[in-house]
Write a protein that holds these residues in place. Structure first.
Motif, PDB file in Angstrom:
ATOM      1  N   MET A 211       0.829  -1.206   0.000  1.00 47.25           N
ATOM      2  CA  MET A 211       0.000   0.000   0.000  1.00 47.25           C
ATOM      3  C   MET A 211       0.862   1.255   0.000  1.00 47.25           C
ATOM      4  N   VAL A 212       1.873   1.278   0.877  1.00 48.29           N
ATOM      5  CA  VAL A 212       2.758   2.439   0.965  1.00 48.29           C
ATOM      6  C   VAL A 212       3.528   2.606  -0.340  1.00 48.29           C
ATOM      7  N   MET A 213       4.036   1.510  -0.883  1.00 45.51           N
ATOM      8  CA  MET A 213       4.837   1.572  -2.103  1.00 45.51           C
ATOM      9  C   MET A 213       4.030   2.147  -3.266  1.00 45.51           C
ATOM     10  N   THR A 214       2.822   1.639  -3.490  1.00 43.84           N
ATOM     11  CA  THR A 214       2.032   2.114  -4.622  1.00 43.84           C
ATOM     12  C   THR A 214       1.553   3.544  -4.414  1.00 43.84           C
ATOM     13  N   GLN A 215       1.180   3.885  -3.184  1.00 40.79           N
ATOM     14  CA  GLN A 215       0.759   5.259  -2.915  1.00 40.79           C
ATOM     15  C   GLN A 215       1.900   6.240  -3.145  1.00 40.79           C
ATOM     16  N   ALA A 216       3.111   5.863  -2.728  1.00 45.18           N
ATOM     17  CA  ALA A 216       4.261   6.749  -2.873  1.00 45.18           C
ATOM     18  C   ALA A 216       4.592   6.982  -4.338  1.00 45.18           C
ATOM     19  N   VAL A 217       4.583   5.928  -5.158  1.00 47.45           N
ATOM     20  CA  VAL A 217       4.905   6.088  -6.571  1.00 47.45           C
ATOM     21  C   VAL A 217       3.831   6.920  -7.272  1.00 47.45           C
ATOM     22  N   ARG A 218       2.572   6.647  -6.983  1.00 47.90           N
ATOM     23  CA  ARG A 218       1.494   7.426  -7.594  1.00 47.90           C
ATOM     24  C   ARG A 218       1.564   8.896  -7.191  1.00 47.90           C
ATOM     25  N   LEU A 219       1.840   9.138  -5.896  1.00 46.85           N
ATOM     26  CA  LEU A 219       1.951  10.518  -5.423  1.00 46.85           C
ATOM     27  C   LEU A 219       3.150  11.210  -6.049  1.00 46.85           C
ATOM     28  N   LEU A 220       4.265  10.504  -6.176  1.00 36.65           N
ATOM     29  CA  LEU A 220       5.442  11.090  -6.821  1.00 36.65           C
ATOM     30  C   LEU A 220       5.121  11.479  -8.259  1.00 36.65           C
ATOM     31  N   ASP A 221       4.494  10.583  -9.008  1.00 40.37           N
ATOM     32  CA  ASP A 221       4.138  10.893 -10.385  1.00 40.37           C
ATOM     33  C   ASP A 221       3.267  12.150 -10.453  1.00 40.37           C
ATOM     34  N   LYS A 222       2.327  12.239  -9.545  1.00 36.88           N
ATOM     35  CA  LYS A 222       1.439  13.404  -9.519  1.00 36.88           C
ATOM     36  C   LYS A 222       2.211  14.686  -9.219  1.00 36.88           C
ATOM     37  N   ARG A 223       3.110  14.614  -8.225  1.00 39.86           N
ATOM     38  CA  ARG A 223       3.890  15.793  -7.861  1.00 39.86           C
ATOM     39  C   ARG A 223       4.844  16.206  -8.974  1.00 39.86           C
ATOM     40  N   LEU A 224       5.418  15.249  -9.676  1.00 44.50           N
ATOM     41  CA  LEU A 224       6.310  15.586 -10.787  1.00 44.50           C
ATOM     42  C   LEU A 224       5.557  16.342 -11.876  1.00 44.50           C
ATOM     43  N   ARG A 225       4.350  15.872 -12.167  1.00 46.90           N
ATOM     44  CA  ARG A 225       3.570  16.532 -13.222  1.00 46.90           C
ATOM     45  C   ARG A 225       3.103  17.914 -12.770  1.00 46.90           C
ATOM     46  N   GLU A 226       2.627  18.003 -11.539  1.00 46.88           N
ATOM     47  CA  GLU A 226       2.148  19.294 -11.036  1.00 46.88           C
ATOM     48  C   GLU A 226       3.286  20.302 -10.909  1.00 46.88           C
ATOM     49  N   GLY A 227       4.486  19.824 -10.596  1.00 47.41           N
ATOM     50  CA  GLY A 227       5.628  20.715 -10.450  1.00 47.41           C
ATOM     51  C   GLY A 227       6.391  20.953 -11.725  1.00 47.41           C
ATOM     52  N   CYS A 228       5.867  20.422 -12.835  1.00 45.45           N
ATOM     53  CA  CYS A 228       6.499  20.601 -14.154  1.00 45.45           C
ATOM     54  C   CYS A 228       7.943  20.086 -14.175  1.00 45.45           C
ATOM     55  N   TYR A 229       8.188  19.012 -13.448  1.00 47.88           N
ATOM     56  CA  TYR A 229       9.493  18.359 -13.509  1.00 47.88           C
ATOM     57  C   TYR A 229       9.582  17.546 -14.803  1.00 47.88           C
ATOM     58  N   LEU A 258       1.149  -0.924 -10.340  1.00 43.96           N
ATOM     59  CA  LEU A 258       1.689   0.299 -10.942  1.00 43.96           C
ATOM     60  C   LEU A 258       1.894   0.142 -12.442  1.00 43.96           C
ATOM     61  N   LEU A 259       2.360  -1.022 -12.868  1.00 42.99           N
ATOM     62  CA  LEU A 259       2.484  -1.257 -14.307  1.00 42.99           C
ATOM     63  C   LEU A 259       1.126  -1.109 -14.995  1.00 42.99           C
ATOM     64  N   ALA A 260       0.066  -1.583 -14.344  1.00 44.31           N
ATOM     65  CA  ALA A 260      -1.266  -1.485 -14.928  1.00 44.31           C
ATOM     66  C   ALA A 260      -1.696  -0.034 -15.120  1.00 44.31           C
ATOM     67  N   ASP A 261      -1.151   0.861 -14.298  1.00 47.19           N
ATOM     68  CA  ASP A 261      -1.423   2.297 -14.444  1.00 47.19           C
ATOM     69  C   ASP A 261      -0.532   2.946 -15.496  1.00 47.19           C
ATOM     70  N   GLY A 262       0.364   2.168 -16.102  1.00 48.36           N
ATOM     71  CA  GLY A 262       1.293   2.728 -17.075  1.00 48.36           C
ATOM     72  C   GLY A 262       2.561   3.255 -16.452  1.00 48.36           C
ATOM     73  N   LEU A 263       2.739   3.070 -15.155  1.00 43.90           N
ATOM     74  CA  LEU A 263       3.921   3.565 -14.454  1.00 43.90           C
ATOM     75  C   LEU A 263       5.016   2.502 -14.435  1.00 43.90           C
ATOM     76  N   GLY A 264       6.260   2.934 -14.573  1.00 47.37           N
ATOM     77  CA  GLY A 264       7.380   2.014 -14.467  1.00 47.37           C
ATOM     78  C   GLY A 264       8.158   1.867 -15.763  1.00 47.37           C
TER      79      GLY A 264
END
Length: 580
Positions: A211-229, A258-264
Motif C-alpha cells: 500500500m505504501v509503495m504504490t501510494q508513494a509512486v502514484r503521489l510522486l508521479d502526480k507531484r512531478l507533473r504538477e511541479g512541471c518536472y 503500478l504497471l497497470a497504471d502505465g507507471l514504471g
C-alpha cells in the motif's frame, strides 16, 4: 495525465536515460534488472553471478558498495565482465557513505544513493528545528551537488532511491513516516540535480508494504507533473518481499498494480533466492501487463481518472454488509466453485454463495463489467441481500473491473462486490497474474471478495493463491507473514537456509509477522510493522527485535532461531503446532 482513462493501458511517457550500453525510459521496453547477493569483494563470484543474471535476460546488474574498498572493487568486476563479453551496465548501491559513492562513480555506469542516509545521520539529538532542517538541507546541496557535477562530467546515471524503511529522522519529523515523506525526501535531492542541470536520473520509491509503495509512486508521479518536472524514468520494486510463492505474489501486487497504471520503466523483483530467479518473474509480469496496450475496451461511458481517482489513500470504499458475512467492514472473502476447496469462505453454485461451515446462503447477481446489463444492475441495487459477482473476460482485467466499479458508483449501487475471472495457465503464472489483477483493485480500495478460478491448478492452490493476494494487499492475514530481504553483499549470514529454518519453526503462527533481515541497513526500518525481527548485526551475530525495539543483541547465529522462539514465547505469542 499519462493516460486519458483508468480503463486504458497507456505507458507513462518518460525521458530517456542512458546507463552505459543500456537505456531506460523513453520508447525503450521496460528493463528487467537484479542485484548480486555475494560479497562485492569476491570478484570471481561477482562476475559469475552477474553472468547468470544477464544470461537470464537482465539488462542491468546491481552490487552493494558499503565502503570505498567495495566501490573500488567494482572496477575489477567491470573489467572481468568486459573480458567475457558482458557489457551490460553495473550499478553501485550506496548507503551512509558518500565517499563510497564518489569512488563507485569512477568505476561503474550508475550509482544509486539513498536520500535517507546519504547526508542525514542518526546522530542528531532531539527535535529538528527549522534551523536544523535548513542546515542539513544546505549540506545536501553541497555534498550531493558535488557528486552530481562529477556524474555529469563522467556521463554517469544516478538513481535517487527512496526506501520507506530508511527515511531520515529529519523527513519523518516534518512529513511523517508516510508516502508524502518519501516523496519530499526524493524531491529534495531531485531539486539539487536540476539546479546542476543534471537529468540522467532514475527514481524509485520502495517499501515492503504494498500500500505504501504504490501510494508513494502514484503521489510522486502526480507531484512531478504538477511541479512541471521532467518525466524521469521510474524504477519499481517491493522491498523485502520474501521468497517462494509469497515473494512472487507480494511483488506482483505492488509492481503489477503500478504497471497497470502505465507507471514504471525498469523493475526489480526482490526475492530471497538466487538473483537470477528474479529475472523471469519480472519478464512474466511485464509481458502480461504491456499486452494491454494493443487492446481497447469498447464502451461509450469510460470514466476519467478524476472520477476513479486511484490516488486516494483514505481507505476502502464502503458497501453495505450482507448477513454479517460479506461486505461492510468484514475482511474480503475467498470463493470457490469446487467442492474440495479447503479454506474457502464460500462455495459458489447455482448462482448462490454457500457459507462454509454456516447455514447461510446468499443470492448473487452476475454482471459483466463490459457487456453491462442494466436490468441486472437494477435488480442488485433493489435487493439489500444480494452480492454482485463482477466479471472480467478480456485482456485488460484491471481496466474492465475499474469500468464496472465506476458504473456501480454512478448508479449508487453499494452491494458487496466479488471480483470474478477465469484463468487457464500454470500455477506460477496464475499466482502472478491473479495478484497483479486483483491486487491493483484491492489497493485502489475496492472489492469484498475474490473468485479467481483456474481449472489448471488444484483447488487448494486456487484458494491459497487468493488468500495470499489478500495478505499481500494488507487486507487479511491468513498465515504467518515473513518480511525477508533478498540478500546482497552486506548480508551477514546464509539467508536462504535461515529463512527455511525460521519458517519450519514458526509457519503455524497464523497472523504473526516476522522480519528476517541480512543486515541493519534497511532491516529495522523495512520490518517496522513486524511483530518480531531477526537481523544480522555483525558477522556471526544476530540481533532480535520486538517490533521496532532491539531486545537481544549479538546472539551467536547457531543459537538465534531458538532464541527467537523463546522471545515469541515470552511475549505469549507462541502456540504449539496442531500436529504435536
Amino acid at each position: 495525465m499519462y493516460s486519458p482513462c483508468p480503463c486504458k493501458y497507456v505507458r507513462r511517457p518518460s525521458a530517456e536515460v542512458r546507463i552505459g550500453t543500456a537505456y531506460v525510459g523513453g520508447k525503450h521496453p521496460i528493463a528487467i534488472q537484479s542485484m548480486a547477493s555475494v560479497s562485492t569483494m569476491d570478484t570471481n563470484a561477482c562476475i559469475e553471478q552477474a553472468q547468470r543474471i544477464i544470461d537470464a535476460g537482465a539488462s542491468i546488474v546491481r552490487y552493494t558498495a558499503q565502503g570505498v574498498k567495495e566501490a573500488n572493487n567494482l572496477g575489477y568486476i567491470r573489467v572481468g565482465l568486459n573480458k567475457g563479453g558482458y557489457t551490460q551496465p553495473l550499478v553501485a548501491d550506496i548507503h551512509f557513505n558518500p565517499k563510497a559513492a564518489d569512488t563507485a562513480l569512477e568505476r561503474v555506469e550508475k550509482v544509486r544513493i539513498n536520500p535517507g542516509n546519504y547526508v542525514d545521520t542518526k546522530g542528531h539529538k532531539g527535535e529538528w528545528t527549522d534551523e536544523d532542517f535548513d542546515k542539513t538541507h544546505r549540506l545536501v546541496e553541497e555534498r550531493f551537488g558535488a557528486f552530481v557535477e562529477r556524474a555529469k562530467a563522467l556521463r554517469r546515471a544516478v538513481r535517487i532511491g527512496v526506501n520507506h524503511g530508511s527515511l531520515s529522522e529529519r523527513m519523518v519529523q516534518r512529513y511523517g513516516d508516510t508516502p508524502e515523506g518519501m516523496v519530499e525526501s526524493c524531491l529534495e535531492y531531485l531539486d539539487v540535480c536540476i539546479a546542476h542541470r543534471f537529468y540522467n536520473i532514475v527514481i524509485s520509491m520502495k517499501s515492503s508494504n504494498t500500500m505504501v509503495m504504490t501510494q508513494a509512486v502514484r503521489l510522486l508521479d502526480k507531484r512531478l507533473r504538477e511541479g512541471c518536472y521532467p518525466a524521469f524514468p521510474l524504477h519499481l520494486g517491493v522491498t523485502e518481499a520474501g521468497e517462494g510463492e509469497d515473494g512472487r505474489i507480494k511483488s506482483a501486487v505492488g509492481i503489477g498494480s503500478l504497471l497497470a497504471d502505465g507507471l514504471g520503466d525498469t523493475i526489480r523483483v526482490s526475492l530471497s533466492e538466487d538473483p537470477e530467479c528474479e529475472v523471469p518473474v519480472g519478464f512474466a509480469l511485464r509481458d502480461y501487463i504491456v499486452q494491454r496496450a494493443e487492446v481497447l475496451i469498447e464502451a461509450d461511458d469510460l470514466p476519467d481518472w478524476q472520477e476513479y481517482d486511484s490516488y486516494r489513500i483514505e481507505g476502502r470504499r464502503q458497501t453495505f454488509c450482507v448477513r454479517n458475512v460479506i461486505g461492510g467492514s468484514v475482511a474480503p472473502c475467498v470463493i470457490s466453485g469446487r467442492e474440495d476447496a479447503e479454506l474457502a469462505d464460500f462455495l459458489y453454485s447455482d448462482g448462490k454463495l454457500h457459507a462454509v461451515g454456516k447455514a447461510i446462503t446468499i443470492d448473487t447477481v452476475e454482471l459483466d463489467a463490459v457487456a453491462w446489463d442494466e436490468d441486472l444492475a437494477g435488480k442488485a441495487r433493489n435487493n439489500p441481500e444480494t452480492v454482485i459477482m463482477l466479471w472480467s473476460h478480456g485482456v485488460n482485467t484491471v481496466g474492465e473491473w475499474r469500468l464496472g466499479y465506476v458504473r456501480l458508483m454512478r448508479r449508487g449501487i453499494k452491494n458487496p462486490v466479488v471480483l470474478c475471472r477465469d484463468y487457464r495457465t500454470d500455477i506460477e503464472r496464475y499466482r502472478l497474474f491473479a495478484a497483479a489483477d486483483a491486487g491493483s483493485i484491492l489497493l485502489d480500495g475496492w472489492a469484498n471478495g475474490l473468485m479467481l478460478r483456474n481449472s489448471d491448478v488444484s483447488a487448494k492452490d486456487e484458494v491459497a493463491t487468493q488468500l495470499a493476494v489478500l495478505q499481500a494487499s494488507r487486507l487479511r492475514m491468513s498465515k504467518t507473514e515473513y518480511i525477508s530481504c533478498p540478500g546482497c553483499g552486506r548480508t551477514l549470514y546464509d539467508l536462504q537456509s535461515t529463512i527455511a529454518q525460521i519458517k519450519a519453526a514458526t509457519s503455524h503462527l497464523k497472523g504473526l509477522k516476522i522480519g528476517i533481515m541480512g543486515c541493519i541497513v534497511n532491516g529495522p526500518g523495512e520490518m517496522a510493522d513486524a511483530d518480531y525481527g531477526y537481523v544480522g548485526g555483525s558477522p556471526g551475530k544476530i540481533d532480535l527485535y520486538k517490533q521496532q525495539e532491539c531486545v537481544r543483541k549479538g546472539i551467536p547465529q547457531e543459537e538465534a532461531v531458538e532464541e527467537l522462539i523463546a522471545l515469541i514465547k515470552s511475549n505469549n505469542d507462541w502456540q504449539e503446532p496442531e500436529n504435536k
